[in-house]
Design an enzyme around this catalytic site. Structure first.
Site, PDB file in Angstrom:
ATOM      1  N   CYS A   1       0.809  -1.221   0.000  1.00  0.00           N
ATOM      2  CA  CYS A   1       0.000   0.000   0.000  1.00  0.00           C
ATOM      3  C   CYS A   1       0.843   1.273   0.000  1.00  0.00           C
ATOM      4  O   CYS A   1       0.326   2.360  -0.272  1.00  0.00           O
ATOM      5  CB  CYS A   1      -0.938   0.016   1.198  1.00  0.00           C
ATOM      6  SG  CYS A   1      -1.969  -1.437   1.264  1.00  0.00           S
TER       7      CYS A   1
ATOM      8  N   HIS B   1      -3.233   6.868   2.584  1.00  0.00           N
ATOM      9  CA  HIS B   1      -3.651   5.568   2.075  1.00  0.00           C
ATOM     10  C   HIS B   1      -5.035   5.252   2.639  1.00  0.00           C
ATOM     11  O   HIS B   1      -5.304   5.484   3.818  1.00  0.00           O
ATOM     12  CB  HIS B   1      -2.653   4.489   2.493  1.00  0.00           C
ATOM     13  CG  HIS B   1      -3.139   3.116   2.163  1.00  0.00           C
ATOM     14  ND1 HIS B   1      -3.566   2.783   0.901  1.00  0.00           N
ATOM     15  CD2 HIS B   1      -3.313   2.001   2.932  1.00  0.00           C
ATOM     16  CE1 HIS B   1      -3.973   1.525   0.901  1.00  0.00           C
ATOM     17  NE2 HIS B   1      -3.829   1.034   2.122  1.00  0.00           N
TER      18      HIS B   1
ATOM     19  N   ASN C   1      -9.924  -0.410  -0.147  1.00  0.00           N
ATOM     20  CA  ASN C   1      -8.458  -0.376  -0.133  1.00  0.00           C
ATOM     21  C   ASN C   1      -7.931  -0.975  -1.439  1.00  0.00           C
ATOM     22  O   ASN C   1      -8.103  -2.166  -1.686  1.00  0.00           O
ATOM     23  CB  ASN C   1      -7.967  -1.184   1.085  1.00  0.00           C
ATOM     24  CG  ASN C   1      -6.453  -1.228   1.197  1.00  0.00           C
ATOM     25  OD1 ASN C   1      -5.725  -0.824   0.301  1.00  0.00           O
ATOM     26  ND2 ASN C   1      -5.974  -1.742   2.321  1.00  0.00           N
TER      27      ASN C   1
HETATM   28  N1  ACO Z   1     -18.384  -8.567   9.156  1.00  0.00           N
HETATM   29  C1  ACO Z   1     -18.801  -8.795  10.414  1.00  0.00           C
HETATM   30  N2  ACO Z   1     -17.971  -9.105  11.418  1.00  0.00           N
HETATM   31  C2  ACO Z   1     -16.652  -9.171  11.131  1.00  0.00           C
HETATM   32  C3  ACO Z   1     -16.156  -8.942   9.826  1.00  0.00           C
HETATM   33  C4  ACO Z   1     -17.076  -8.636   8.825  1.00  0.00           C
HETATM   34  N3  ACO Z   1     -16.700  -8.400   7.544  1.00  0.00           N
HETATM   35  N4  ACO Z   1     -14.813  -9.075   9.855  1.00  0.00           N
HETATM   36  C5  ACO Z   1     -14.476  -9.363  11.126  1.00  0.00           C
HETATM   37  N5  ACO Z   1     -15.585  -9.441  11.903  1.00  0.00           N
HETATM   38  C6  ACO Z   1     -15.693  -9.740  13.326  1.00  0.00           C
HETATM   39  C7  ACO Z   1     -14.529 -10.555  13.841  1.00  0.00           C
HETATM   40  O1  ACO Z   1     -14.724 -11.938  13.626  1.00  0.00           O
HETATM   41  C8  ACO Z   1     -14.527 -10.208  15.307  1.00  0.00           C
HETATM   42  O2  ACO Z   1     -15.530 -10.949  15.946  1.00  0.00           O
HETATM   43  P1  ACO Z   1     -15.267 -11.581  17.432  1.00  0.00           P
HETATM   44  O3  ACO Z   1     -15.066 -10.372  18.301  1.00  0.00           O
HETATM   45  O4  ACO Z   1     -16.505 -12.338  17.676  1.00  0.00           O
HETATM   46  O5  ACO Z   1     -14.029 -12.410  17.273  1.00  0.00           O
HETATM   47  C9  ACO Z   1     -14.968  -8.747  15.321  1.00  0.00           C
HETATM   48  O6  ACO Z   1     -15.633  -8.516  14.047  1.00  0.00           O
HETATM   49  C10 ACO Z   1     -13.827  -7.762  15.465  1.00  0.00           C
HETATM   50  O7  ACO Z   1     -12.805  -8.135  14.548  1.00  0.00           O
HETATM   51  P2  ACO Z   1     -11.471  -7.321  14.446  1.00  0.00           P
HETATM   52  O8  ACO Z   1     -10.582  -7.950  13.397  1.00  0.00           O
HETATM   53  O9  ACO Z   1     -10.874  -7.124  15.813  1.00  0.00           O
HETATM   54  O10 ACO Z   1     -12.048  -5.938  13.898  1.00  0.00           O
HETATM   55  P3  ACO Z   1     -11.345  -4.556  13.756  1.00  0.00           P
HETATM   56  O11 ACO Z   1     -12.103  -3.546  14.463  1.00  0.00           O
HETATM   57  O12 ACO Z   1      -9.861  -4.642  14.006  1.00  0.00           O
HETATM   58  O13 ACO Z   1     -11.535  -4.251  12.191  1.00  0.00           O
HETATM   59  C11 ACO Z   1     -10.231  -4.300  10.170  1.00  0.00           C
HETATM   60  C12 ACO Z   1     -10.977  -5.115  11.228  1.00  0.00           C
HETATM   61  C13 ACO Z   1     -11.254  -3.472   9.442  1.00  0.00           C
HETATM   62  C14 ACO Z   1      -9.566  -5.266   9.220  1.00  0.00           C
HETATM   63  C15 ACO Z   1      -9.194  -3.377  10.824  1.00  0.00           C
HETATM   64  O14 ACO Z   1      -8.440  -4.105  11.764  1.00  0.00           O
HETATM   65  C16 ACO Z   1      -8.221  -2.742   9.840  1.00  0.00           C
HETATM   66  O15 ACO Z   1      -8.589  -1.930   9.031  1.00  0.00           O
HETATM   67  N6  ACO Z   1      -6.920  -3.044   9.956  1.00  0.00           N
HETATM   68  C17 ACO Z   1      -5.856  -2.438   9.201  1.00  0.00           C
HETATM   69  C18 ACO Z   1      -5.768  -2.942   7.801  1.00  0.00           C
HETATM   70  C19 ACO Z   1      -4.573  -2.312   7.134  1.00  0.00           C
HETATM   71  O16 ACO Z   1      -4.204  -1.185   7.376  1.00  0.00           O
HETATM   72  N7  ACO Z   1      -3.883  -3.054   6.288  1.00  0.00           N
HETATM   73  C20 ACO Z   1      -2.645  -2.540   5.745  1.00  0.00           C
HETATM   74  C21 ACO Z   1      -2.808  -2.065   4.414  1.00  0.00           C
HETATM   75  S1  ACO Z   1      -3.404  -3.302   3.306  1.00  0.00           S
HETATM   76  C22 ACO Z   1      -2.095  -3.778   2.234  1.00  0.00           C
HETATM   77  O17 ACO Z   1      -0.943  -3.454   2.407  1.00  0.00           O
HETATM   78  C23 ACO Z   1      -2.496  -4.702   1.095  1.00  0.00           C
END
Ligand code: ACO
Length: 327
Positions: free
Chosen positions: A113, A252, A282
């Protein structure tokens, strides 16, 4: 030192729109969860016949027309991508051939990214050094091809697209400072483990879904906020520019909550942050590129304005780029 600026921009987004409602039919998720946790409403998906180079060429043509530069006058093409058409040759060589940019050297870089920010920084060095007069920099991705459409933790996040910029020496303004960072100790948080020399493709790697993106999102979240804030502060300090002098931060587009947390950390108000994540999700290296292009097209960036590109991705890698707009 020579001043290097962006004199043309272009973008290409595939036509097919995949909404959160469409995803509700694929995995156990909801429009509400996706919107509140990520800020994403929809994303674009490349057509079956479209590869990354096709997206890149379309964005490149628009950028070259905007810059009023003919393909045959191009001297360098850099494509930032983690979803090349094939392991080799590079996407950049395919773009070079399709454009008819016969004189241009061409290569890809892999910085996830942060790819567009890395590529802008590299292109600038070549022009400053006098090796090339101009460069075409493209961020292009078809992440839909490496997304596990049964994994709700990742499939709601990604989209396809391409953004491009033409760089050349300018008399006023241009790139003021760049900063690139890396911490390979966290490579396990986000990767695509199959299909390379570590795990060459076999029936087993495919059965184990190793050809798809694997991500530990919440771990990444915290590091992204810290590193993006740090990168922004470093480029400002290097150029001796105050945050109050920056017209727009173009980050980003991984997650609205990450962007807002970075803004809070560095003391920036929402009106000076550009976001289009709701429309596209993204798109890895294409995200910062397309966001910059759209900010320009919407008239939010004009000659003399200072903008700050700030990105973070798999590696982990991150980087920022401070630019006085010169067109
Ligand atoms: N729909 C519903 N529930 C979901 C979904 C979904 N699509 N995805 C995850 N959940 C659930 C999980 O199972 C979890 O449930 P649990 O508590 O029962 O276990 C709960 O939601 C919370 O999950 P988390 O992963 O802790 O959610 P979080 O608030 O961290 O959000 C996300 C997830 C959106 C992926 C976030 O962590 C994020 O944006 N991270 C950074 C991503 C990033 O910057 N990547 C780098 C760049 S990408 C690249 O380089 C290609």
């Amino acid at each position: 030192m020579k001043k290097v600026g962006i004199i043309g921009v272009g973008e290409y987004l595939p036509k097919h729109v995949l909404t959160n409602a469409d995803l509700e039919k694929l995995v156990e998720t909801s429009d509400e969860w996706i919107k509140t946790r990520t800020g994403i409403s929809q994303r674009r998906l490349a057509d079956k016949a479209e590869a990354t180079s096709d997206l890149a060429v379309n964005a490149a043509r628009e950028a070259l027309a905007d810059a009023k530069i003919k393909p045959e006058d191009l001297e360098l093409i850099i494509v930032a991508t983690i979803t090349p058409d094939m392991p080799f040759p590079s996407v950049a060589t395919i773009v070079q051939n399709t454009l008819g940019a016969k004189k241009a050297a061409a290569f890809d870089i892999s910085a996830a990214c942060a790819g567009f920010v890395y590529a802008i920084s590299i292109a600038r060095q070549f022009i400053v050094a006098g090796a090339y007069k101009n460069a075409l920099v493209i961020g292009a991705e078809t992440l839909s091809r490496v997304t596990d459409w049964q994994d709700r933790g990742t499939c709601v996040l990604f989209g396809d697209g391409a953004g491009a910029a033409v760089l050349t020496e300018v008399s006023r303004g241009g790139i003021m400072s760049t900063y690139l960072g890396c911490d390979g100790t966290h490579m396990g948080l986000l990767n695509l483990p199959g299909g390379g020399s570590r795990n060459p493709t076999t029936h087993q790697t495919v059965d184990n879904k190793m050809h798809f993106i694997k991500m530990q999102g919440n771990e990444l979240f915290k590091i992204a906020v810290r590193r993006m804030a740090e990168a922004a502060e470093i480029v400002l300090r290097q150029a001796n520019v105050e945050l109050s002098d920056v017209k727009l931060i173009i980050p980003h587009q991984a997650n609205t909550r990450i962007i807002m947390a970075v803004a809070k950390k560095i003391g920036l108000t929402e009106d000076r942050i550009y976001m289009n994540i709701a429309k596209y999700g993204n798109m890895s290296s294409a995200s910062t590129a397309v966001a910059m292009v759209e900010a320009v097209k919407e008239g939010k960036v004009e000659k003399g304005d200072i903008i700050l590109l700030d990105a973070f991705g798999a590696g982990l890698v991150w980087g920022a780029c401070l630019i006085e707009w010169s067109k």
